[in-house]
Design a protein around this motif. Structure first.
Motif, mmCIF file in Angstrom:
data_model
loop_
_atom_site.group_PDB
_atom_site.id
_atom_site.type_symbol
_atom_site.label_atom_id
_atom_site.label_comp_id
_atom_site.label_asym_id
_atom_site.label_seq_id
_atom_site.Cartn_x
_atom_site.Cartn_y
_atom_site.Cartn_z
ATOM 1 N N TYR A 101 -0.489 3.242 11.702
ATOM 2 C CA TYR A 101 -0.795 3.946 10.452
ATOM 3 C C TYR A 101 0.480 4.594 9.936
ATOM 4 O O TYR A 101 0.810 5.722 10.310
ATOM 5 C CB TYR A 101 -1.884 4.997 10.685
ATOM 6 C CG TYR A 101 -3.197 4.396 11.141
ATOM 7 C CD1 TYR A 101 -4.177 4.033 10.223
ATOM 8 C CD2 TYR A 101 -3.430 4.155 12.497
ATOM 9 C CE1 TYR A 101 -5.369 3.454 10.635
ATOM 10 C CE2 TYR A 101 -4.618 3.570 12.917
ATOM 11 C CZ TYR A 101 -5.576 3.222 11.981
ATOM 12 O OH TYR A 101 -6.750 2.642 12.396
ATOM 13 N N LEU A 102 1.204 3.879 9.093
ATOM 14 C CA LEU A 102 2.495 4.382 8.624
ATOM 15 C C LEU A 102 2.305 5.610 7.725
ATOM 16 O O LEU A 102 1.419 5.619 6.864
ATOM 17 C CB LEU A 102 3.225 3.281 7.860
ATOM 18 C CG LEU A 102 3.549 2.032 8.673
ATOM 19 C CD1 LEU A 102 4.260 0.999 7.809
ATOM 20 C CD2 LEU A 102 4.395 2.367 9.898
ATOM 21 N N ALA A 161 3.854 6.670 5.198
ATOM 22 C CA ALA A 161 3.967 6.451 3.752
ATOM 23 C C ALA A 161 2.661 5.935 3.149
ATOM 24 O O ALA A 161 2.448 6.022 1.940
ATOM 25 C CB ALA A 161 5.094 5.465 3.451
ATOM 26 N N ILE A 162 1.778 5.405 3.995
ATOM 27 C CA ILE A 162 0.503 4.884 3.490
ATOM 28 C C ILE A 162 -0.637 5.877 3.744
ATOM 29 O O ILE A 162 -1.471 6.121 2.895
ATOM 30 C CB ILE A 162 0.162 3.537 4.165
ATOM 31 C CG1 ILE A 162 1.306 2.535 3.966
ATOM 32 C CG2 ILE A 162 -1.143 2.977 3.626
ATOM 33 C CD1 ILE A 162 1.116 1.219 4.699
ATOM 34 N N TYR A 163 -0.617 6.458 4.949
ATOM 35 C CA TYR A 163 -1.727 7.330 5.367
ATOM 36 C C TYR A 163 -1.301 8.792 5.288
ATOM 37 O O TYR A 163 -1.488 9.569 6.222
ATOM 38 C CB TYR A 163 -2.218 6.919 6.761
ATOM 39 C CG TYR A 163 -2.708 5.494 6.712
ATOM 40 C CD1 TYR A 163 -3.989 5.212 6.248
ATOM 41 C CD2 TYR A 163 -1.861 4.433 7.000
ATOM 42 C CE1 TYR A 163 -4.431 3.901 6.120
ATOM 43 C CE2 TYR A 163 -2.284 3.118 6.869
ATOM 44 C CZ TYR A 163 -3.571 2.857 6.424
ATOM 45 O OH TYR A 163 -3.993 1.566 6.274
ATOM 46 N N ASN A 164 -0.701 9.119 4.157
ATOM 47 C CA ASN A 164 -0.044 10.413 4.013
ATOM 48 C C ASN A 164 -0.894 11.474 3.346
ATOM 49 O O ASN A 164 -0.382 12.506 2.953
ATOM 50 C CB ASN A 164 1.236 10.211 3.192
ATOM 51 C CG ASN A 164 0.904 9.477 1.882
ATOM 52 O OD1 ASN A 164 -0.262 9.128 1.638
ATOM 53 N ND2 ASN A 164 1.901 9.268 1.051
ATOM 54 N N ASN A 165 -2.181 11.217 3.171
ATOM 55 C CA ASN A 165 -2.994 12.320 2.624
ATOM 56 C C ASN A 165 -4.102 12.692 3.602
ATOM 57 O O ASN A 165 -4.640 11.857 4.319
ATOM 58 C CB ASN A 165 -3.487 12.004 1.205
ATOM 59 C CG ASN A 165 -4.617 11.003 1.154
ATOM 60 O OD1 ASN A 165 -5.732 11.285 1.573
ATOM 61 N ND2 ASN A 165 -4.321 9.806 0.648
ATOM 62 N N TYR A 182 0.817 -1.223 0.000
ATOM 63 C CA TYR A 182 0.000 0.000 0.000
ATOM 64 C C TYR A 182 0.847 1.268 0.000
ATOM 65 O O TYR A 182 0.361 2.359 0.251
ATOM 66 C CB TYR A 182 -0.992 -0.043 1.185
ATOM 67 C CG TYR A 182 -1.791 -1.320 1.128
ATOM 68 C CD1 TYR A 182 -2.897 -1.429 0.287
ATOM 69 C CD2 TYR A 182 -1.379 -2.460 1.831
ATOM 70 C CE1 TYR A 182 -3.591 -2.623 0.161
ATOM 71 C CE2 TYR A 182 -2.066 -3.667 1.715
ATOM 72 C CZ TYR A 182 -3.168 -3.740 0.876
ATOM 73 O OH TYR A 182 -3.845 -4.928 0.735
ATOM 74 N N ARG A 183 2.153 1.086 -0.238
ATOM 75 C CA ARG A 183 3.049 2.240 -0.324
ATOM 76 C C ARG A 183 4.136 1.910 -1.357
ATOM 77 O O ARG A 183 4.331 0.747 -1.706
ATOM 78 C CB ARG A 183 3.697 2.528 1.036
ATOM 79 C CG ARG A 183 4.586 1.391 1.515
ATOM 80 C CD ARG A 183 5.254 1.681 2.848
ATOM 81 N NE ARG A 183 5.869 0.480 3.401
ATOM 82 C CZ ARG A 183 6.416 0.416 4.613
ATOM 83 N NH1 ARG A 183 6.409 1.475 5.405
ATOM 84 N NH2 ARG A 183 6.957 -0.709 5.040
ATOM 85 N N LYS A 189 -7.251 1.217 1.821
ATOM 86 C CA LYS A 189 -6.284 1.485 2.884
ATOM 87 C C LYS A 189 -6.968 1.649 4.254
ATOM 88 O O LYS A 189 -6.385 1.346 5.298
ATOM 89 C CB LYS A 189 -5.454 2.725 2.514
ATOM 90 C CG LYS A 189 -4.489 2.431 1.367
ATOM 91 C CD LYS A 189 -4.104 3.664 0.583
ATOM 92 C CE LYS A 189 -2.850 4.312 1.131
ATOM 93 N NZ LYS A 189 -2.331 5.361 0.198
#
Lengths: 418, 418
Positions: B327-328, B330-334, A188-189, A215
């Protein structure tokens, strides 16, 4: 113990080790001069030796403190052998028919001696790629999952036993972290480890990485994986962790075992059957269009879940007055209520299973570790077509899993997606 | 360490113990000849001494290997003191303003030396019974809950740190078992320990025991309590575990601490505020109808949850690029996705909170341990009326909790139920 410090064995030192280890030597009738030893570890992690003498045989599996495939630059705890042996013993206790017997474990050497699964046992995944039907597979795998998951949960255990087990397997953290990364994070990244059939799936991989709803759902599953100690799960129950013949089904390679959500095991197995299904078109040829085989896979998937549910509930009914502390008999003592809680439990477990199954499918298409089912399709464009179908289905399943009432609906959709 | 084996201290041996324990003696300026020692343990479990000298003071809390109130016939591990001290230190690290400092811990003696919460600190429950408003209570308790729960969860911790903590607190199993029994089991079955305001509530208690839907829901909450290691929870966060003045709020008595669901703490606190609300009619008299006070309680409850949610999400935003692994970045970046996952997380936590809060209310009315809020209403018929309102509301809340969108809806319904 033959050695007081860890050392990686080779064929020569292995013989010496066996000589000094009565639990192993006795399996060979204490004759070590005529041994046939073959190194067969085809995995990325461990050394595996088949040791055969005139009077007996076994397998030796040794974990090294790094990933074998990469070398010492990728360290990985050899303590995983301890948890593999512990899980084999625990699961073998509850389901001896489908778990190979452990003869010997040496923690210092990270070494397991266990039953040799003699020919014609092969890795299930290879059988599925070859298009071989296993008529007892659903029966056996449902039995394995029902017994191991039920008997290591609070439906069977007291909370005291349960917390003791949970605490012990918290030690297998490095293997859990690896799963977290490769199943719940990397796909997912953007990650240097990810790969997919490029350029065909470039847009598909990107779409998965940018699917907010996906996600959102993978976060919920990751939280269950990290936080919910429901049962002692195998932790890596794909079709290469199962060895089969027409009559025998044996589950191996439990080094990822920990107390986690039951659906993680059931989902891994079902998800990998779906992967096999979607790969079949890539293996079809003029002699065999694989149509009948695809139907066998779907039937087997459906049967596995239905038998699993049935056996799990039967175990529950059988032990409803036992020492399990989740549903005390004095509270859940009427038939209507018991059926109500069982229905709810199995429905939640079903949705977990679909979610984890979908996650395991996605990671095998756009993550670091792929499956031979697809990899062995040499035509990249054809392979990409198969993989895209599987990926699209899995993305839908992960997001919509709560809408499914039963496995037959899911299987119908798989059929339609193809 | 002053003693090599456990022994229960009395006033005399306590002085000797202090003399031999520099961490304690130094708090008294090393003067032990002028000490004023009072035993004040009003609880059922432990001995608590206030030790005051001319140069300083502290509290000594010693756990005995049985329930103090009953005697040696009801054994209970004195190891609980270890987990209490560990939780006080961990929570105190994250929220020093609302957790008393631990000066000394002696595992052999099951003995904690900690800050003396000087007058006018009183137990919050007693303040609520007396009708005293605490204008900073919501602010402080939301701060305590947000900081301790966030910082001990995977939103802040790495999975390695988390599993280490989980494994350690698995050791506090006896206290978890006690909670399982008194909160999730006994109220829903016939048990010799249960009591209620009889005969007034006989039918109500029976109705709760025979409510299948209620028993279905309590099973789900029990499973979360036993299986979900979400954060290091206090484990007993009712209004007698909080000491207050007009400016100060201090959380004590964390011997039930373990890695469990966050909603168990938030629910315990909110549920006990609701119990206080429903008890107020029993404390009304000609001089004070308690109407304004009841509104203050409801406002405080609403404010506690809203501030908690706000502070929790603020901590999340502040640490979104930190070492928490749930919640990393790089994945949850928006921003859209982050808001989506936060909304889902807080909604699930809200529903857990309502469920556990309701469960804590029910057990205080038909289970073994009651609350002074109701017990101090001497007229049994009047007390039963108050309790029945609370019980009916709690049963509804437990079953319907997922339908509530926000705390204001819940509070409106509390108001209507009265």
């Amino acid at each position: 113990m033959a050695f007081v410090e860890f050392r990686a064995l080779d064929k020569k030192s292995l013989v010496e080790y066996i000589q000094h280890t009565p639990a192993l030597a006795s399996k060979l009738g204490d004759k070590v001069d005529d041994l046939d030893i073959r190194e067969v570890g085809d995995g990325n992690l461990n050394f595996v030796y088949i040791v055969a003498g005139s009077a007996g045989s076994f397998v030796i599996k040794q974990a090294l403190p790094y990933v074998r495939l990469i070398g010492e630059s990728w360290p990985m705890t050899k303590e995983r052998a301890y948890f593999e042996a512990a899980a084999l013993k625990e699961h073998g206790h509850w389901c001896p028919d489908h778990v190979p017997e452990v003869y010997h474990f040496d923690r210092t050497m990270s070494l397991i001696g266990m039953r040799y699964l003699e020919p014609p046992h092969i890795i299930l995944r290879k059988g599925l790629i070859a298009g071989v039907e296993y008529p007892l597979l659903a029966e056996h795998m449902s039995e394995y999952m029902a017994r191991t998951l039920f008997c290591t949960s609070l439906l069977y255990h007291s909370t005291t036993e349960h917390k003791r087990g949970v605490a012990e397997f918290c030690g297998n953290i490095e293997m859990c972290r690896l799963t977290e990364q490769v199943v719940f994070s990397d796909p997912y990244r953007v990650s240097q480890h990810n790969r997919w059939t490029s350029p065909y799936l470039d847009a598909d991989a990107e779409a998965a990485r940018e699917d907010n709803d996906l996600k959102l759902e993978i976060a919920e599953l990751k939280s269950k994986f990290c936080e919910r100690a429901q049962a002692l799960v195998h932790g890596d129950l794909h079709t290469s962790s199962v060895m089969v013949t027409q009559d025998s089904t044996q589950v191996i390679d439990s080094e990822f075992a920990f107390y986690g959500p039951m659906g993680f095991d059931a989902g891994a197995f079902l998800g990998n059957l779906f992967l096999s299904f979607f790969s079949q078109d890539g293996h079809a040829n003029q002699g065999n269009d694989r149509k009948a085989y695809k139907e066998w896979i779907l039937q087997t998937t459906e049967e596995t879940w239905n038998l699993f549910r049935q056996k799990f509930v039967s175990l529950w009914n059988e032990h409803k007055n036992g020492s399990g502390e989740a549903y005390l008999p004095a509270i859940y003592n009427n038939d209507v209520l018991l059926e109500l809680v069982q229905r709810k439990f199995m429905k939640d477990l079903f949705h977990d299973t679909l979610g984890f199954g979908a996650a395991k499918m996605i990671r095998r298409i756009v993550g670091v570790a792929h499956v031979e089912d697809f990899e062995s399709i040499t035509d990249a464009s054809k392979r990409a077509d198969c993989e895209r179908q599987a990926l699209n289905f899995a993305r839908m399943l992960l997001k919509e899993r709560r809408k499914f009432e039963g496995i037959s609906e899911v299987v119908s959709l798989v059929r339609k997606s193809n």
